[in-house]
Motif scaffolding. Structure first.
Motif, PDB file in Angstrom:
ATOM      1  N   ASN A  29       0.968  -1.198   0.167  1.00  0.00           N
ATOM      2  CA  ASN A  29       0.037   0.181   0.114  1.00  0.00           C
ATOM      3  C   ASN A  29       0.946   1.404  -0.052  1.00  0.00           C
ATOM      4  OD1 ASN A  29      -2.632  -0.955  -0.134  1.00  0.00           O
ATOM      5  ND2 ASN A  29      -2.605  -1.460   2.067  1.00  0.00           N
ATOM      6  N   TYR A  83      -0.947 -11.745  -3.117  1.00  0.00           N
ATOM      7  CA  TYR A  83      -0.975 -10.637  -3.745  1.00  0.00           C
ATOM      8  C   TYR A  83      -1.018 -10.648  -5.424  1.00  0.00           C
ATOM      9  CZ  TYR A  83       0.488  -6.394  -5.767  1.00  0.00           C
ATOM     10  OH  TYR A  83       0.773  -5.010  -6.739  1.00  0.00           O
ATOM     11  N   ARG A  87      -4.422  -9.345  -6.387  1.00  0.00           N
ATOM     12  CA  ARG A  87      -4.206  -8.212  -6.721  1.00  0.00           C
ATOM     13  C   ARG A  87      -5.001  -7.181  -5.964  1.00  0.00           C
ATOM     14  NH1 ARG A  87      -0.085  -6.030  -9.741  1.00  0.00           N
ATOM     15  NH2 ARG A  87       1.137  -7.861  -9.890  1.00  0.00           N
ATOM     16  N   LYS A  88      -5.542  -7.676  -4.764  1.00  0.00           N
ATOM     17  CA  LYS A  88      -6.042  -6.649  -3.695  1.00  0.00           C
ATOM     18  C   LYS A  88      -5.670  -6.786  -2.420  1.00  0.00           C
ATOM     19  CE  LYS A  88     -10.359  -8.997  -3.193  1.00  0.00           C
ATOM     20  NZ  LYS A  88     -11.828  -8.359  -2.775  1.00  0.00           N
ATOM     21  N   ASP A  89      -5.727  -5.793  -1.718  1.00  0.00           N
ATOM     22  CA  ASP A  89      -5.319  -6.088  -0.016  1.00  0.00           C
ATOM     23  C   ASP A  89      -6.556  -6.726   0.550  1.00  0.00           C
ATOM     24  OD1 ASP A  89      -4.622  -5.530   2.653  1.00  0.00           O
ATOM     25  OD2 ASP A  89      -4.610  -3.262   2.442  1.00  0.00           O
ATOM     26  N   ILE A  90      -5.978  -7.816   1.183  1.00  0.00           N
ATOM     27  CA  ILE A  90      -6.858  -8.804   1.635  1.00  0.00           C
ATOM     28  C   ILE A  90      -6.969  -8.742   3.228  1.00  0.00           C
ATOM     29  CG2 ILE A  90      -6.747 -10.545  -0.129  1.00  0.00           C
ATOM     30  CD1 ILE A  90      -4.675 -12.002   1.762  1.00  0.00           C
ATOM     31  N   THR A  93     -10.280  -8.511   5.322  1.00  0.00           N
ATOM     32  CA  THR A  93     -11.319  -9.585   5.397  1.00  0.00           C
ATOM     33  C   THR A  93     -11.168 -10.036   6.445  1.00  0.00           C
ATOM     34  OG1 THR A  93      -9.487 -10.953   4.482  1.00  0.00           O
ATOM     35  CG2 THR A  93     -10.719  -9.850   2.752  1.00  0.00           C
TER      36      THR A  93
ATOM     37  N   LEU C 206      -0.950  -1.298  -5.362  1.00  0.00           N
ATOM     38  CA  LEU C 206      -2.223  -2.091  -5.502  1.00  0.00           C
ATOM     39  C   LEU C 206      -2.934  -1.469  -6.999  1.00  0.00           C
ATOM     40  CD1 LEU C 206      -3.283  -2.679  -1.704  1.00  0.00           C
ATOM     41  CD2 LEU C 206      -2.578  -4.461  -3.695  1.00  0.00           C
ATOM     42  N   TYR C 207      -2.958  -0.162  -7.156  1.00  0.00           N
ATOM     43  CA  TYR C 207      -3.184   0.320  -8.275  1.00  0.00           C
ATOM     44  C   TYR C 207      -2.182   0.741  -9.218  1.00  0.00           C
ATOM     45  CZ  TYR C 207      -6.617   0.031  -4.752  1.00  0.00           C
ATOM     46  OH  TYR C 207      -7.185  -0.309  -3.425  1.00  0.00           O
TER      47      TYR C 207
END
Lengths: 211, 211, 211
Positions: A29, A83, A87-90, A93, C206-207
């Motif tokens: 991030n 990742y 491809r997203k921040d898990i 969750t 991430l993006y």
């Protein structure tokens, strides 16, 4: 049946993986490079324990033993894999939050035990556990230029703190097994409930702003 | 008449309360939650001494003794009370700055003494005192995402630094009582004068901006 | 011919001056006052070694010995002089980057050696060297409110890391002289090549933004 020390050890392993995962995603991030991301994974998983050992004046176990390092390295590898796949921040969750709760509980209890065995006062014992449980996350947020979330939101360090007070009350009165067992279960239950119910502490502000 | 060690002890107590107060208000300003605010209070009051003890390789006194913790807890409670009553940041007011000056002086002198007794070199002795006096505030500003004010404004750490040099000159030549006494009075006088006169150090800047 | 320990000592001196210089200019860029700028100079030069010594549970050499302090003080003085003369940040220039590379290499090797002699595991040994080489810069960037550049850009800590792995492979197999010599030359060569070629590690995000 598994003894409490076996349960603690398992929870500790789970926690290292969860914390490494959380560190890696914090690094991603913050757009760190591969080395930075790995360092953040290691520090999030091992930083709390390292600060704990420094405070009681011993060489950090993470730097002398071999098992914690290996587990953390696996956690970092797993995180990079996840990742690549998702491809997203898990880390936000529920499954990740739940395994993170196991880590918080196990790390805190280990810290209380080390504190009690090092002859600290009650405050020191509680502080040592809270630092062991939350220090790694705090360090990694500090390094990525954030105000540590543990200081301002969520019912997270509070679970560890309440567990610490319970530990102070029970340690010495009951066997170490019973005392650490009760403390571990209490922290875990508190944290899981906090996740489900969205608990948080009252916040302050000198001016009544919405933010 | 009170001996210098009694004066130091009293100033140390006053300082713990002042530093706890300052930490609590820093936390409130940063919109931390109740736990975060309390942690900031504890770290501001005790952080400098904890880093000092880690540097000379001993278990932090704040985690083993009982009196500093109790005084700090009282300071935090008092700060929360004052916040409830006044609803504004009182740390910029003269009375708070004056009791803070007592803390800076007592903490610094304690650090110089610990450094000298631990066989540090002159630089180490001065550094240890400056860290004891200013480390707690620095940690709490770091945690709330600020560049530590001690590095960039005000004549604050400089008082401690000048005191340290005076301590180096006098320690060993005179009795410890006299040496610490002179140092304490000098730091206190410098800091109080700096508050009254608004002293500050020259600042640098690569481009001649006004700010 | 100069022995490897003499080369290391010389590189260590060069490194202290380069790191002090870098700290001073970081402080000037952050508009710190004279004391803050000096503190940043000291911490950048000595911070990595201080953290290293704390981790292996000894009183920091920088606080007990005299030579490192003196060299660092000279470096700070030189930096302030260069600032007066040139009135611009010279830390990005090639000459400064090259003497900085000597420091990174010498500091890293010292860290690996201390780690090996303190009975750390392989991870601990590598970490200790990387921290010795990059910790000072990291602390000073943290204090001026930046995300440490070592975590996100450039091929810098990576040189130290690769050197550490080479050290692990060679230490014990060959004489300490040979092992540290090879490691030192490798880190230095890697870093100088990285400066010339503009190497950097893959970054995450991430993006897929441009920044």
């Amino acid at each position: 049946m598994a003894s409490i020390s076996e349960v603690l050890e398992a929870a500790n392993c789970i926690g290292l993986v969860a914390f490494a995962l959380s560190g890696v995603f914090k690094g991603i991030n913050a757009k760190l490079d591969l080395l930075g991301v790995s360092i953040l994974g290691f520090l999030t998983a091992l930083g709390g324990g390292i600060v704990r050992d420094i405070l009681v004046n011993s060489v950090p176990k993470a730097l002398t033993g071999i098992s914690d390092i290996t587990t953390t390295a696996l956690g970092i590898f797993l995180a990079l894999l996840l990742y690549k796949v998702f491809r997203k921040d898990i880390t936000g969750t529920k499954p990740v939050k739940i395994i993170d709760a196991a880590g918080l509980s196990a790390f805190s209890v280990t810290g209380f035990l080390v504190g009690a065995q090092s002859g600290l006062n009650g405050f020191g014992i509680v502080l040592l556990g809270v630092i062991t449980g939350t220090g790694g996350g705090l360090i990694s947020e500090l390094l990525t230029g954030k105000v540590p979330s543990v200081l301002k939101e969520d019912f997270y360090a509070s679970c560890s703190l309440i567990g610490g007070i319970l530990f102070l009350i029970t340690y010495g009165k009951f066997s170490t097994e019973v005392s650490t067992g009760i403390t571990f279960v209490t922290i875990l239950t508190l944290r899981l409930t906090a996740i489900l119910k969205g608990w948080r502490l009252p916040r302050f502000g000198l001016y009544e702003e919405r933010d």
